[in-house]
Design an enzyme around this catalytic site. Structure first.
Site, PDB file in Angstrom:
ATOM      1  N   ASP A  79       0.837  -1.199   0.000  1.00 38.03           N
ATOM      2  CA  ASP A  79       0.000   0.000   0.000  1.00 38.03           C
ATOM      3  C   ASP A  79       0.875   1.253   0.000  1.00 38.03           C
ATOM      4  O   ASP A  79       1.985   1.237   0.533  1.00 38.03           O
ATOM      5  CB  ASP A  79      -0.912  -0.029   1.240  1.00 38.03           C
ATOM      6  CG  ASP A  79      -2.053   0.974   1.135  1.00 38.03           C
ATOM      7  OD1 ASP A  79      -2.311   1.476   0.022  1.00 38.03           O
ATOM      8  OD2 ASP A  79      -2.675   1.255   2.172  1.00 38.03           O
ATOM      9  N   GLY A  80       0.345   2.314  -0.576  1.00 36.47           N
ATOM     10  CA  GLY A  80       1.022   3.610  -0.488  1.00 36.47           C
ATOM     11  C   GLY A  80       1.600   4.120  -1.796  1.00 36.47           C
ATOM     12  O   GLY A  80       2.259   5.164  -1.802  1.00 36.47           O
ATOM     13  N   ASN A  81       1.325   3.427  -2.892  1.00 33.63           N
ATOM     14  CA  ASN A  81       1.857   3.896  -4.187  1.00 33.63           C
ATOM     15  C   ASN A  81       1.316   5.291  -4.533  1.00 33.63           C
ATOM     16  O   ASN A  81       2.056   6.156  -5.003  1.00 33.63           O
ATOM     17  CB  ASN A  81       1.446   2.944  -5.323  1.00 33.63           C
ATOM     18  CG  ASN A  81       2.076   1.580  -5.208  1.00 33.63           C
ATOM     19  OD1 ASN A  81       2.969   1.380  -4.389  1.00 33.63           O
ATOM     20  ND2 ASN A  81       1.621   0.641  -6.015  1.00 33.63           N
TER      21      ASN A  81
ATOM     22  N   ARG B 156       0.121   7.663  -2.512  1.00 32.63           N
ATOM     23  CA  ARG B 156       0.663   8.718  -1.640  1.00 32.63           C
ATOM     24  C   ARG B 156       2.122   9.023  -1.971  1.00 32.63           C
ATOM     25  O   ARG B 156       2.561  10.171  -1.914  1.00 32.63           O
ATOM     26  CB  ARG B 156       0.524   8.299  -0.161  1.00 32.63           C
ATOM     27  CG  ARG B 156      -0.828   8.680   0.428  1.00 32.63           C
ATOM     28  CD  ARG B 156      -1.120   7.915   1.679  1.00 32.63           C
ATOM     29  NE  ARG B 156      -1.425   6.520   1.387  1.00 32.63           N
ATOM     30  CZ  ARG B 156      -1.494   5.562   2.301  1.00 32.63           C
ATOM     31  NH1 ARG B 156      -1.252   5.853   3.562  1.00 32.63           N
ATOM     32  NH2 ARG B 156      -1.804   4.343   1.958  1.00 32.63           N
ATOM     33  N   TRP B 157       2.855   7.972  -2.356  1.00 32.11           N
ATOM     34  CA  TRP B 157       4.253   8.173  -2.749  1.00 32.11           C
ATOM     35  C   TRP B 157       4.312   9.152  -3.935  1.00 32.11           C
ATOM     36  O   TRP B 157       5.124  10.078  -3.956  1.00 32.11           O
ATOM     37  CB  TRP B 157       4.866   6.831  -3.140  1.00 32.11           C
ATOM     38  CG  TRP B 157       6.325   6.866  -3.482  1.00 32.11           C
ATOM     39  CD1 TRP B 157       7.370   6.663  -2.638  1.00 32.11           C
ATOM     40  CD2 TRP B 157       6.895   7.128  -4.781  1.00 32.11           C
ATOM     41  NE1 TRP B 157       8.558   6.779  -3.315  1.00 32.11           N
ATOM     42  CE2 TRP B 157       8.301   7.071  -4.633  1.00 32.11           C
ATOM     43  CE3 TRP B 157       6.368   7.416  -6.038  1.00 32.11           C
ATOM     44  CZ2 TRP B 157       9.179   7.275  -5.698  1.00 32.11           C
ATOM     45  CZ3 TRP B 157       7.242   7.635  -7.104  1.00 32.11           C
ATOM     46  CH2 TRP B 157       8.637   7.556  -6.923  1.00 32.11           C
TER      47      TRP B 157
ATOM     48  N   THR C 272     -10.570  -7.055  -5.731  1.00 36.29           N
ATOM     49  CA  THR C 272     -11.864  -7.013  -6.448  1.00 36.29           C
ATOM     50  C   THR C 272     -12.414  -5.580  -6.406  1.00 36.29           C
ATOM     51  O   THR C 272     -13.090  -5.150  -7.336  1.00 36.29           O
ATOM     52  CB  THR C 272     -12.892  -7.979  -5.807  1.00 36.29           C
ATOM     53  OG1 THR C 272     -12.838  -7.842  -4.384  1.00 36.29           O
ATOM     54  CG2 THR C 272     -12.615  -9.430  -6.160  1.00 36.29           C
TER      55      THR C 272
ATOM     56  N   ASN D 141     -10.570  -2.864  -6.473  1.00 33.95           N
ATOM     57  CA  ASN D 141      -9.757  -1.958  -7.301  1.00 33.95           C
ATOM     58  C   ASN D 141     -10.336  -1.739  -8.700  1.00 33.95           C
ATOM     59  O   ASN D 141      -9.981  -0.767  -9.373  1.00 33.95           O
ATOM     60  CB  ASN D 141      -8.310  -2.463  -7.423  1.00 33.95           C
ATOM     61  CG  ASN D 141      -7.496  -2.320  -6.159  1.00 33.95           C
ATOM     62  OD1 ASN D 141      -6.517  -3.028  -5.947  1.00 33.95           O
ATOM     63  ND2 ASN D 141      -7.886  -1.394  -5.273  1.00 33.95           N
ATOM     64  N   TRP D 142     -11.253  -2.615  -9.152  1.00 38.11           N
ATOM     65  CA  TRP D 142     -11.875  -2.396 -10.461  1.00 38.11           C
ATOM     66  C   TRP D 142     -12.644  -1.070 -10.487  1.00 38.11           C
ATOM     67  O   TRP D 142     -12.894  -0.505 -11.546  1.00 38.11           O
ATOM     68  CB  TRP D 142     -12.851  -3.539 -10.807  1.00 38.11           C
ATOM     69  CG  TRP D 142     -12.184  -4.850 -11.100  1.00 38.11           C
ATOM     70  CD1 TRP D 142     -12.274  -5.982 -10.351  1.00 38.11           C
ATOM     71  CD2 TRP D 142     -11.341  -5.185 -12.218  1.00 38.11           C
ATOM     72  NE1 TRP D 142     -11.530  -7.005 -10.917  1.00 38.11           N
ATOM     73  CE2 TRP D 142     -10.958  -6.535 -12.072  1.00 38.11           C
ATOM     74  CE3 TRP D 142     -10.865  -4.478 -13.325  1.00 38.11           C
ATOM     75  CZ2 TRP D 142     -10.128  -7.195 -12.978  1.00 38.11           C
ATOM     76  CZ3 TRP D 142     -10.041  -5.125 -14.236  1.00 38.11           C
ATOM     77  CH2 TRP D 142      -9.684  -6.469 -14.057  1.00 38.11           C
TER      78      TRP D 142
ATOM     79  N   ARG E 119     -11.616   1.757  -9.418  1.00 36.61           N
ATOM     80  CA  ARG E 119     -10.732   2.925  -9.555  1.00 36.61           C
ATOM     81  C   ARG E 119     -10.911   3.560 -10.940  1.00 36.61           C
ATOM     82  O   ARG E 119     -11.457   2.923 -11.840  1.00 36.61           O
ATOM     83  CB  ARG E 119      -9.269   2.493  -9.359  1.00 36.61           C
ATOM     84  CG  ARG E 119      -9.006   2.122  -7.919  1.00 36.61           C
ATOM     85  CD  ARG E 119      -7.539   2.008  -7.630  1.00 36.61           C
ATOM     86  NE  ARG E 119      -7.359   1.782  -6.221  1.00 36.61           N
ATOM     87  CZ  ARG E 119      -6.242   1.995  -5.538  1.00 36.61           C
ATOM     88  NH1 ARG E 119      -5.171   2.430  -6.169  1.00 36.61           N
ATOM     89  NH2 ARG E 119      -6.167   1.770  -4.250  1.00 36.61           N
TER      90      ARG E 119
ATOM     91  N   SER F 217      -8.262  -5.038   4.631  1.00 39.38           N
ATOM     92  CA  SER F 217      -8.806  -4.695   3.305  1.00 39.38           C
ATOM     93  C   SER F 217      -9.206  -5.915   2.479  1.00 39.38           C
ATOM     94  O   SER F 217      -8.782  -6.049   1.320  1.00 39.38           O
ATOM     95  CB  SER F 217      -7.806  -3.839   2.524  1.00 39.38           C
ATOM     96  OG  SER F 217      -7.537  -2.654   3.210  1.00 39.38           O
TER      97      SER F 217
END
Ligand code: FPP
Length: 253
Positions: free
Chosen positions: A25-27, A29-30, A71, A73-74, A76, A201
Site C-alpha cells: 500500500d502507499g503507491n 501517496r508516494w 476485487t 480496485n476495479w 478505480r 482490506s
C-alpha cells in the site's frame, strides 16, 4: 544502555516464516508527495516488487503472496486500472526468465477470468513456464477479494451437496479451506502491510486467523530489502501460541 534494536542480530534461517503475504500500500501517496500522477507510484511500486521477490528468494522464504489488485480496485478510475494491468503484463513478461532461472513458481489467486484477455494470455504462459520450479512460490493476488473467495467456496460446496457428491455433515474447516483459491497452500505465517494503515482490506480473512501481522509506515515504493529483513527478525522474536499457552509456561512437560 542495552538497545532493543534487532539490527545487529543475524536472521535465523531455522525460524523463517514459510509464507509471507504483503499488502502493498502507499503507491498513490508516494506519487502525490512528489506531485506526480498515481501511475508513477505504481511504476515505482513495480520496482519494489522486483527487489522484494528477489530478496525473498535469496533469504530462503518458501512462499510470498503479493496483494496486487483487489476485487474493489476495479472501481478505480479507468485509466489507473488500465495502467495497473499494463504494468502487471509488462512485469509478468519481463520477469519470467528470471523466475525460471531462480526456480520461482508463479501462481495466481483471484478471479483470473476478469483480467483483460491479453494479460490472461501472458499470465498463462508464465504459469506454464514456471510450473515445475520448486524453490519458492510467488502468489500474485489479482482481482482477489477474500469475501468473494469465501462466497465462491460456499457456492461450490452447496453445488456438491445438491449433486450428492457431499453431505452437509462433511462440512469442516478443512473442507472450506480446500475450496479457497489457496487450497494447496499453508496459511500465511506473516502478513506485512505498508503505509501505516491498520486493516486487512478484504485480504485473506480466513487464512489470516493466526498470522502474525506487521504494519510499517513506509510507503510501498520506498520499502527495501533491509526493512524486510528487520521485519523478519521481529517475526522471529514473536511467540506464536495459536490460542494455546506458550511452551515455556506449560506445565505438561
Ligand atoms: C495500493 O496503493 C497498491 C495497489 C492497489 C496496487 C499494487 C500494485 C503494484 C505494487 C504494482 C503492480 C503489481 C505487480 C505485481 C507488478 P494505493 O494506490 O492504494 O496507494 P494509496 O493508498 O497511497 O493511494
Amino acid at each position: 544502555m542495552k538497545s532493543n534494536s534487532t539490527q545487529d542480530l543475524p536472521l535465523d534461517p531455522e525460524t523463517l516464516p514459510f509464507h509471507v503475504a504483503i499488502i502493498m500500500d502507499g503507491n498513490g501517496r508516494w506519487a502525490k508527495k512528489r506531485l506526480m500522477n498515481r501511475v508513477k507510484g505504481h511504476e515505482q511500486g513495480t520496482q519494489t516488487v522486483r527487489s522484494i521477490v528477489t530478496a525473498a528468494r535469496e533469504l530462503g522464504i518458501g512462499m510470498i503472496t503479493l496483494y496486487a489488485f483487489s476485487t474493489e480496485n476495479w472501481a478505480r478510475p479507468k485509466l489507473e486500472v488500465k495502467a495497473l494491468m499494463m504494468l502487471l503484463k509488462k512485469f509478468i513478461i519481463s520477469e519470467r526468465e528470471e523466475f525460471s532461472k531462480n526456480q520461482i513458481r508463479v501462481n495466481i489467486i483471484g478471479q483470473k477470468h476478469r483480467l483483460p484477455l491479453d494479460v490472461q494470455k501472458e499470465v498463462d504462459i508464465t504459469l506454464a513456464l514456471t510450473k515445475n520450479n520448486d524453490k519458492m512460490v510467488l502468489n500474485l493476488a489479482l482481482s482477489y477479494g477474500s469475501r468473494e473467495e469465501i462466497a465462491n467456496a460456499v457456492k461450490q460446496i452447496a453445488q456438491k451437496i445438491e449433486s450428492k457428491e457431499l453431505d452437509s455433515k462433511d462440512i469442516t474447516q478443512d473442507l472450506i479451506s480446500d475450496h479457497l483459491y489457496t487450497k494447496t497452500m499453508p496459511d500465511p505465517d506473516l502478513i506485512i502491510r505498508t503505509s501505516g494503515e491498520y486493516r486487512l482490506s478484504n485480504f485473506m480473512l480466513w487464512q489470516a486467523a493466526y498470522s502474525e501481522i506487521y504494519i510499517c509506515d513506509t510507503l510501498w515504493p520506498d520499502f527495501s530489502k533491509d526493512e524486510f529483513i528487520e521485519i523478519l527478525k521481529n517475526y522471529q522474536k514473536r511467540d506464536r501460541r495459536f490460542g494455546k499457552v506458550s511452551c515455556s509456561t506449560s506445565n505438561d512437560g
